[in-house]
Write an enzyme that holds these catalytic residues in place. Structure first.
Site, mmCIF file in Angstrom:
data_model
loop_
_atom_site.group_PDB
_atom_site.id
_atom_site.type_symbol
_atom_site.label_atom_id
_atom_site.label_comp_id
_atom_site.label_asym_id
_atom_site.label_seq_id
_atom_site.Cartn_x
_atom_site.Cartn_y
_atom_site.Cartn_z
ATOM 1 C CG ASP A 65 -2.061 0.979 1.093
ATOM 2 O OD1 ASP A 65 -2.437 1.320 -0.053
ATOM 3 O OD2 ASP A 65 -2.572 1.441 2.135
ATOM 4 C CG ASN A 100 1.926 1.517 -5.293
ATOM 5 O OD1 ASN A 100 2.872 1.341 -4.536
ATOM 6 N ND2 ASN A 100 1.393 0.552 -6.027
ATOM 7 N N GLY A 101 -0.087 5.444 -4.422
ATOM 8 C CA GLY A 101 -0.734 6.705 -4.802
ATOM 9 C C GLY A 101 -0.145 7.872 -4.023
ATOM 10 C CD1 TRP A 127 7.305 6.733 -2.968
ATOM 11 C CD2 TRP A 127 6.677 6.950 -5.123
ATOM 12 N NE1 TRP A 127 8.441 6.779 -3.736
ATOM 13 C CE2 TRP A 127 8.092 6.913 -5.067
ATOM 14 C CE3 TRP A 127 6.065 7.075 -6.368
ATOM 15 C CZ2 TRP A 127 8.897 7.000 -6.199
ATOM 16 C CZ3 TRP A 127 6.857 7.171 -7.496
ATOM 17 C CH2 TRP A 127 8.261 7.133 -7.403
ATOM 18 N NE ARG A 183 -4.488 6.820 -7.113
ATOM 19 C CZ ARG A 183 -4.289 6.569 -5.815
ATOM 20 N NH1 ARG A 183 -3.994 7.553 -4.988
ATOM 21 N NH2 ARG A 183 -4.418 5.350 -5.353
ATOM 22 C CG HIS A 205 -0.574 2.076 -9.258
ATOM 23 N ND1 HIS A 205 -0.738 1.719 -7.944
ATOM 24 C CD2 HIS A 205 -1.659 2.827 -9.582
ATOM 25 C CE1 HIS A 205 -1.880 2.226 -7.486
ATOM 26 N NE2 HIS A 205 -2.452 2.906 -8.459
ATOM 27 N NE ARG A 222 -7.849 1.929 -5.257
ATOM 28 C CZ ARG A 222 -6.630 2.010 -4.787
ATOM 29 N NH1 ARG A 222 -5.635 2.382 -5.580
ATOM 30 N NH2 ARG A 222 -6.373 1.726 -3.520
ATOM 31 C CG LEU A 259 9.593 -17.724 -3.261
ATOM 32 C CD1 LEU A 259 10.395 -16.832 -2.304
ATOM 33 C CD2 LEU A 259 9.041 -16.848 -4.361
ATOM 34 C CB SER A 275 -7.569 -3.853 2.901
ATOM 35 O OG SER A 275 -7.281 -2.646 3.566
ATOM 36 C CD GLU A 320 3.672 -13.202 15.699
ATOM 37 O OE1 GLU A 320 3.539 -12.061 16.184
ATOM 38 O OE2 GLU A 320 3.338 -14.249 16.295
HETATM 39 C C1 IPE Z 1 -5.159 -2.800 -0.228
HETATM 40 O O1 IPE Z 1 -4.911 -1.467 -0.419
HETATM 41 C C2 IPE Z 1 -5.230 -3.503 -1.559
HETATM 42 C C3 IPE Z 1 -3.959 -3.652 -2.258
HETATM 43 C C4 IPE Z 1 -2.777 -3.323 -1.810
HETATM 44 C C5 IPE Z 1 -4.053 -4.278 -3.545
HETATM 45 P P1 IPE Z 1 -6.109 -0.402 -0.502
HETATM 46 O O2 IPE Z 1 -5.471 0.938 -0.642
HETATM 47 O O3 IPE Z 1 -7.073 -0.801 -1.544
HETATM 48 O O4 IPE Z 1 -6.797 -0.552 0.924
HETATM 49 P P2 IPE Z 1 -7.710 0.464 1.704
HETATM 50 O O5 IPE Z 1 -8.781 0.912 0.737
HETATM 51 O O6 IPE Z 1 -6.855 1.605 2.121
HETATM 52 O O7 IPE Z 1 -8.241 -0.295 2.879
HETATM 53 C C1 IPE Z 2 -1.702 0.176 -3.354
HETATM 54 O O1 IPE Z 2 -1.456 1.536 -3.447
HETATM 55 C C2 IPE Z 2 -1.852 -0.454 -4.705
HETATM 56 C C3 IPE Z 2 -3.218 -0.867 -5.031
HETATM 57 C C4 IPE Z 2 -4.245 -0.819 -4.249
HETATM 58 C C5 IPE Z 2 -3.425 -1.388 -6.368
HETATM 59 P P1 IPE Z 2 -2.645 2.578 -3.404
HETATM 60 O O2 IPE Z 2 -3.053 2.893 -4.785
HETATM 61 O O3 IPE Z 2 -3.726 2.129 -2.506
HETATM 62 O O4 IPE Z 2 -1.881 3.831 -2.775
HETATM 63 P P2 IPE Z 2 -2.476 4.848 -1.714
HETATM 64 O O5 IPE Z 2 -2.931 4.039 -0.536
HETATM 65 O O6 IPE Z 2 -3.602 5.571 -2.383
HETATM 66 O O7 IPE Z 2 -1.318 5.736 -1.385
HETATM 67 MG MG MG Z 3 -4.134 2.374 -0.544
#
Ligand code: IPE
Ligand code: IPE
Ligand code: MG
Length: 226
Positions: A12, A14-15, A17, A25, A29, A63, A123, A181, A192
């Site tokens: 989590d 990427n957006g 960042w 965004r 990714h 999204r 792996l 999530s 853990e």
């Molecule tokens: C969880 O991240 C899903 C993935 C990393 C693929 P999200 O960004 O979708 O989770 P929420 O919405 O913050 O709970």
């Molecule tokens: C996780 O990064 C990747 C996916 C859910 C595909 P996000 O896209 O949720 O990034 P944030 O949480 O908005 O920073």
């Molecule tokens: Mg996210």
């Protein structure tokens, strides 16, 4: 020292960042996808046998279409580019989630890499795509119901998408939130949990190593007194 067989990762951040750098965004990714194999290689070095990355959740369809499209495009490019990685590193490629909702092209690419790498032994790298734990459990129970009158833990586990993976030992979530999530709810029963503020594109092999080191020192009880 704890045995560490299966690590699951919620990638989590990427957006955020990308936003912090004034980039799109989609760029976030892309950068996020580019570090996956560095972490996988480190996992091999650490003698971990299973690593499972959360790439796209059942909820991520909600999204904006532009973002969903860019994630699907990225996934396709990733498969085209990384096919050789699995062969070279003797890694078995696996996918969990309901892939019947993906394009036929993507489904074909997934099965082709799975097929080509099915005998690889270093792996098992699993990507969770259109994955939701509740969806997975419902699909499993419906299948189990057709063949069994009474359902037990083993039967459910055998029908889950993860039927060929052991339970998760360590779950890592980057990006600062302390939530699951809808990820592997059944399989993390005794895992853990490790939460880090680091945004996924900044996650490094050295932080990964530190988390593993810490995990190995934790006393796990599994409900008993040891
Ligand atoms: C969880 O991240 C899903 C993935 C990393 C693929 P999200 O960004 O979708 O989770 P929420 O919405 O913050 O709970
Ligand atoms: C996780 O990064 C990747 C996916 C859910 C595909 P996000 O896209 O949720 O990034 P944030 O949480 O908005 O920073
Ligand atoms: Mg996210």
């Amino acid at each position: 020292m704890n045995k560490l067989s299966h690590i699951a990762i919620i990638m989590d951040g990427n957006g955020r960042w990308a936003q912090a750098k004034g980039k799109t965004r989609a760029t976030g990714h892309k950068k996020g996808a580019s570090i996956v194999q560095d972490i996988t290689k480190q996992a091999i070095k650490e003698n971990i046998k299973y690593i499972t990355y959360y790439a796209f959740s059942t909820e991520n369809w909600n999204r904006p279409k532009k973002e969903v499209d860019s994630l699907m495009n990225l996934f396709e490019k990733y498969l085209d580019k990384e096919g050789s990685f699995y062969i070279k590193n003797n890694v078995r490629f696996n996918v969990i989630g309901d892939i019947s909702k993906l394009s036929i092209k993507l489904q074909d690419k997934i099965s082709s890499i799975m097929q080509k790498t099915k005998a690889n032994t270093n792996l098992v790298q699993t990507l969770a795509v259109n994955y939701g734990s509740k969806d997975e459990i419902i699909r499993a129970v419906n299948k189990a119901n057709k063949e069994h009158k009474i359902i037990n833990e083993e039967i459910i586990a055998n029908y889950l998408d993860t039927h060929n993976l052991p339970d998760v030992d360590l779950l890592i979530r980057t990006g600062g939130y302390k939530r699951i999530s809808n990820y592997l709810l059944w399989q993390i029963a005794y895992a853990e949990l490790s939460f880090t503020k680091t945004l996924w594109p900044d996650f490094s092999t050295s932080e990964f190593k530190k988390i593993i080191k810490k995990f190995k020192k934790i006393k796990r009880n599994f409900g008993t007194l040891k």
